[in-house]
Design a protein around this motif. Structure first.
Motif, PDB file in Angstrom:
ATOM      1  N   ALA A 100       0.853  -1.187   0.000  1.00  0.00           N
ATOM      2  CA  ALA A 100       0.000   0.000   0.000  1.00  0.00           C
ATOM      3  C   ALA A 100       0.889   1.238   0.000  1.00  0.00           C
ATOM      4  CB  ALA A 100      -0.920   0.019   1.215  1.00  0.00           C
ATOM      5  N   HIS A 101       0.475   2.263  -0.738  1.00  0.00           N
ATOM      6  CA  HIS A 101       1.267   3.482  -0.903  1.00  0.00           C
ATOM      7  C   HIS A 101       0.417   4.680  -0.475  1.00  0.00           C
ATOM      8  CE1 HIS A 101       3.554   6.275  -3.944  1.00  0.00           C
ATOM      9  NE2 HIS A 101       3.792   6.594  -2.685  1.00  0.00           N
ATOM     10  N   VAL A 102       0.900   5.418   0.506  1.00  0.00           N
ATOM     11  CA  VAL A 102       0.257   6.670   0.916  1.00  0.00           C
ATOM     12  C   VAL A 102       1.143   7.803   0.424  1.00  0.00           C
ATOM     13  CG1 VAL A 102      -0.593   8.077   2.828  1.00  0.00           C
ATOM     14  CG2 VAL A 102      -0.734   5.575   2.951  1.00  0.00           C
ATOM     15  N   PRO A 103       0.757   8.471  -0.663  1.00  0.00           N
ATOM     16  CA  PRO A 103       1.632   9.495  -1.250  1.00  0.00           C
ATOM     17  C   PRO A 103       1.648  10.779  -0.431  1.00  0.00           C
ATOM     18  CG  PRO A 103      -0.432   9.393  -2.450  1.00  0.00           C
ATOM     19  CD  PRO A 103      -0.471   8.272  -1.438  1.00  0.00           C
ATOM     20  N   GLU A 104       2.601  11.610  -0.748  1.00  0.00           N
ATOM     21  CA  GLU A 104       2.685  12.928  -0.118  1.00  0.00           C
ATOM     22  C   GLU A 104       1.429  13.727  -0.445  1.00  0.00           C
ATOM     23  OE1 GLU A 104       5.365  16.970  -0.698  1.00  0.00           O
ATOM     24  OE2 GLU A 104       6.193  15.037  -1.300  1.00  0.00           O
ATOM     25  N   GLY A 105       0.931  14.473   0.532  1.00  0.00           N
ATOM     26  CA  GLY A 105      -0.199  15.353   0.268  1.00  0.00           C
ATOM     27  C   GLY A 105      -1.520  14.892   0.833  1.00  0.00           C
ATOM     28  N   ARG A 106      -1.519  13.757   1.561  1.00  0.00           N
ATOM     29  CA  ARG A 106      -2.730  13.304   2.239  1.00  0.00           C
ATOM     30  C   ARG A 106      -3.910  13.222   1.283  1.00  0.00           C
ATOM     31  NH1 ARG A 106      -0.154  16.788   5.668  1.00  0.00           N
ATOM     32  NH2 ARG A 106      -1.464  18.559   5.225  1.00  0.00           N
ATOM     33  N   GLY A 107      -3.732  12.547   0.162  1.00  0.00           N
ATOM     34  CA  GLY A 107      -4.777  12.465  -0.849  1.00  0.00           C
ATOM     35  C   GLY A 107      -5.997  11.708  -0.373  1.00  0.00           C
ATOM     36  N   VAL A 108      -7.091  12.417  -0.188  1.00  0.00           N
ATOM     37  CA  VAL A 108      -8.377  11.799   0.108  1.00  0.00           C
ATOM     38  C   VAL A 108      -9.387  12.355  -0.889  1.00  0.00           C
ATOM     39  CG1 VAL A 108      -7.833  11.571   2.565  1.00  0.00           C
ATOM     40  CG2 VAL A 108      -9.078  13.570   1.771  1.00  0.00           C
ATOM     41  N   VAL A 109     -10.501  11.660  -1.044  1.00  0.00           N
ATOM     42  CA  VAL A 109     -11.557  12.152  -1.928  1.00  0.00           C
ATOM     43  C   VAL A 109     -12.396  13.137  -1.130  1.00  0.00           C
ATOM     44  CG1 VAL A 109     -13.464  11.529  -3.438  1.00  0.00           C
ATOM     45  CG2 VAL A 109     -11.534   9.957  -3.168  1.00  0.00           C
ATOM     46  N   ALA A 110     -12.253  14.417  -1.444  1.00  0.00           N
ATOM     47  CA  ALA A 110     -12.819  15.473  -0.601  1.00  0.00           C
ATOM     48  C   ALA A 110     -14.329  15.408  -0.492  1.00  0.00           C
ATOM     49  CB  ALA A 110     -12.399  16.841  -1.141  1.00  0.00           C
ATOM     50  N   GLU A 111     -14.997  14.941  -1.562  1.00  0.00           N
ATOM     51  CA  GLU A 111     -16.460  14.937  -1.579  1.00  0.00           C
ATOM     52  C   GLU A 111     -17.057  13.755  -0.828  1.00  0.00           C
ATOM     53  OE1 GLU A 111     -14.684  17.210  -4.729  1.00  0.00           O
ATOM     54  OE2 GLU A 111     -14.561  15.056  -4.311  1.00  0.00           O
ATOM     55  N   LEU A 112     -16.263  12.715  -0.594  1.00  0.00           N
ATOM     56  CA  LEU A 112     -16.764  11.524   0.087  1.00  0.00           C
ATOM     57  C   LEU A 112     -16.607  11.667   1.595  1.00  0.00           C
ATOM     58  CD1 LEU A 112     -15.414   8.611  -2.158  1.00  0.00           C
ATOM     59  CD2 LEU A 112     -17.606   9.807  -2.286  1.00  0.00           C
ATOM     60  N   THR A 113     -17.434  10.936   2.335  1.00  0.00           N
ATOM     61  CA  THR A 113     -17.323  10.941   3.785  1.00  0.00           C
ATOM     62  C   THR A 113     -16.098  10.140   4.227  1.00  0.00           C
ATOM     63  OG1 THR A 113     -18.622   8.933   4.097  1.00  0.00           O
ATOM     64  CG2 THR A 113     -19.837  11.023   3.993  1.00  0.00           C
TER      65      THR A 113
ATOM     66  N   SER B  21     -18.503  12.852   8.201  1.00  0.00           N
ATOM     67  CA  SER B  21     -18.005  14.133   7.696  1.00  0.00           C
ATOM     68  C   SER B  21     -17.321  13.937   6.350  1.00  0.00           C
ATOM     69  CB  SER B  21     -17.011  14.752   8.684  1.00  0.00           C
ATOM     70  OG  SER B  21     -17.619  15.028   9.924  1.00  0.00           O
ATOM     71  N   ALA B  22     -17.442  14.938   5.481  1.00  0.00           N
ATOM     72  CA  ALA B  22     -16.771  14.876   4.180  1.00  0.00           C
ATOM     73  C   ALA B  22     -15.275  15.137   4.349  1.00  0.00           C
ATOM     74  CB  ALA B  22     -17.371  15.907   3.228  1.00  0.00           C
ATOM     75  N   GLY B  23     -14.502  14.629   3.395  1.00  0.00           N
ATOM     76  CA  GLY B  23     -13.058  14.780   3.466  1.00  0.00           C
ATOM     77  C   GLY B  23     -12.611  16.222   3.575  1.00  0.00           C
ATOM     78  N   HIS B  24     -13.306  17.133   2.880  1.00  0.00           N
ATOM     79  CA  HIS B  24     -12.883  18.542   2.889  1.00  0.00           C
ATOM     80  C   HIS B  24     -13.158  19.224   4.219  1.00  0.00           C
ATOM     81  CE1 HIS B  24     -16.952  20.285   2.604  1.00  0.00           C
ATOM     82  NE2 HIS B  24     -17.238  19.270   1.792  1.00  0.00           N
ATOM     83  N   GLN B  25     -13.916  18.581   5.106  1.00  0.00           N
ATOM     84  CA  GLN B  25     -14.223  19.168   6.410  1.00  0.00           C
ATOM     85  C   GLN B  25     -13.202  18.797   7.480  1.00  0.00           C
ATOM     86  OE1 GLN B  25     -18.238  17.401   6.525  1.00  0.00           O
ATOM     87  NE2 GLN B  25     -19.077  19.480   6.547  1.00  0.00           N
ATOM     88  N   LEU B  26     -12.233  17.961   7.137  1.00  0.00           N
ATOM     89  CA  LEU B  26     -11.275  17.477   8.120  1.00  0.00           C
ATOM     90  C   LEU B  26     -10.073  18.412   8.249  1.00  0.00           C
ATOM     91  CD1 LEU B  26     -11.149  13.697   7.133  1.00  0.00           C
ATOM     92  CD2 LEU B  26     -12.737  14.835   8.705  1.00  0.00           C
ATOM     93  N   SER B  27      -9.434  18.355   9.400  1.00  0.00           N
ATOM     94  CA  SER B  27      -8.180  19.079   9.595  1.00  0.00           C
ATOM     95  C   SER B  27      -7.069  18.341   8.859  1.00  0.00           C
ATOM     96  CB  SER B  27      -7.848  19.161  11.080  1.00  0.00           C
ATOM     97  OG  SER B  27      -7.536  17.861  11.575  1.00  0.00           O
ATOM     98  N   GLY B  28      -5.895  18.978   8.777  1.00  0.00           N
ATOM     99  CA  GLY B  28      -4.765  18.337   8.122  1.00  0.00           C
ATOM    100  C   GLY B  28      -4.382  17.030   8.792  1.00  0.00           C
ATOM    101  N   GLY B  29      -4.372  17.022  10.119  1.00  0.00           N
ATOM    102  CA  GLY B  29      -4.044  15.800  10.843  1.00  0.00           C
ATOM    103  C   GLY B  29      -5.064  14.709  10.613  1.00  0.00           C
ATOM    104  N   GLU B  30      -6.340  15.079  10.588  1.00  0.00           N
ATOM    105  CA  GLU B  30      -7.394  14.094  10.338  1.00  0.00           C
ATOM    106  C   GLU B  30      -7.317  13.538   8.922  1.00  0.00           C
ATOM    107  OE1 GLU B  30     -10.804  15.861  13.403  1.00  0.00           O
ATOM    108  OE2 GLU B  30     -10.667  16.596  11.350  1.00  0.00           O
TER     109      GLU B  30
END
Length: 238
Positions: free
Chosen positions: A82-95, A133-142
């Motif tokens: 599994a690869h977690v790239p730089e930038g904390r890529g999450v799908v912002a519109e999804l919960t 909560s949607a991805g865009h509502q999270l803090s950087g740490g979350e």
């Protein structure tokens, strides 16, 4: 201790100019290996090549003795990478929960997938509280927790983790590093960690690999890198 990852003579880059030059390294199972070096040393390219996003021009990669050259990116997940790239890529519109379930979509054992999801919520209590909560509502740490959690839902044997502390407060960085140590000790997870925060990386790593201009210049124990003043000054700048 058995060897999980072996890299032999790996050369790769973008276009005609190689970024990695004949890189050799090994990572034993159940350990954390920190990949260190200045910006532009080739650290991110190494992870991208290992995960199939960059095609090498020479060398080979073996996971538990199995050559990975030519293996499709999606198949690597099935094999335990599994690869977690730089930038904390999450799908912002999804919960939060929808993002996490993406990590286990390929798994046929739905009961175990649900168990893996529950384990991630146990590891990351803030995510459990914000699962709707949607991805865009999270803090950087979350968001970093979510990116890590999505990878863990796939139950990898080898986690490639690129700059997890980038942009995070020191307290959150410490929590992420402590979690990596916990996962190694509790589940036997093997981690290849790229990290600019050298002190944080060496505080949890078993071994350290220093890249300079795309080549391995030091490969030794994390304790030696941390304690050897001459090595630190020469390659790590402190």
């Amino acid at each position: 201790m058995s060897e999980l990852l072996r890299v032999e003579g790996l050369t790769a880059g973008y276009g005609a100019a190689p970024v990695l030059r004949e890189v050799d390294l090994t990572v034993p199972a159940g350990t954390i290996a920190a990949v260190l070096g200045a910006n532009g040393a080739g650290k991110t390219t190494l992870l991208r090549t290992l995960s199939g996003l960059v095609r090498p021009s020479a060398g080979r990669v073996l996971l538990d003795g199995r050559p990975l050259t030519g293996v499709a990116v999606e198949k690597l997940v099935h094999l335990g990478m599994a690869h977690v790239p730089e930038g904390r890529g999450v799908v912002a519109e999804l919960t939060v929960e929808e993002n996490l379930r993406l990590g286990g979509l390929w798994r046929r054992d739905r009961a175990d997938a649900n168990k893996a999801l529950a384990e991630v919520y146990e590891l990351f209590e803030p995510l459990a509280k914000r699962r709707r909560s949607a991805g865009h509502q999270l803090s950087g740490g979350e968001r970093q927790m979510l990116a890590l959690g999505r990878a863990l839902v796939a139950r990898p044997r080898l986690l490639l983790l690129d700059e997890p502390s980038l942009g995070l407060a020191p307290k959150v960085t410490a929590q992420i590093m402590a979690l990596l140590r916990q996962l190694r000790d509790r589940t036997g997870l093997t981690v290849l960690l790229v990290e600019q925060n050298v002190r944080s990386a060496l505080s949890v790593a078993d071994t350290g690999v220093v890249l300079a201009l795309g080549k391995v210049v030091v490969a030794t124990s994390a304790d030696r890198l941390r304690d050897d003043e001459e090595l630190r000054h020469a390659y790590l700048g402190f």
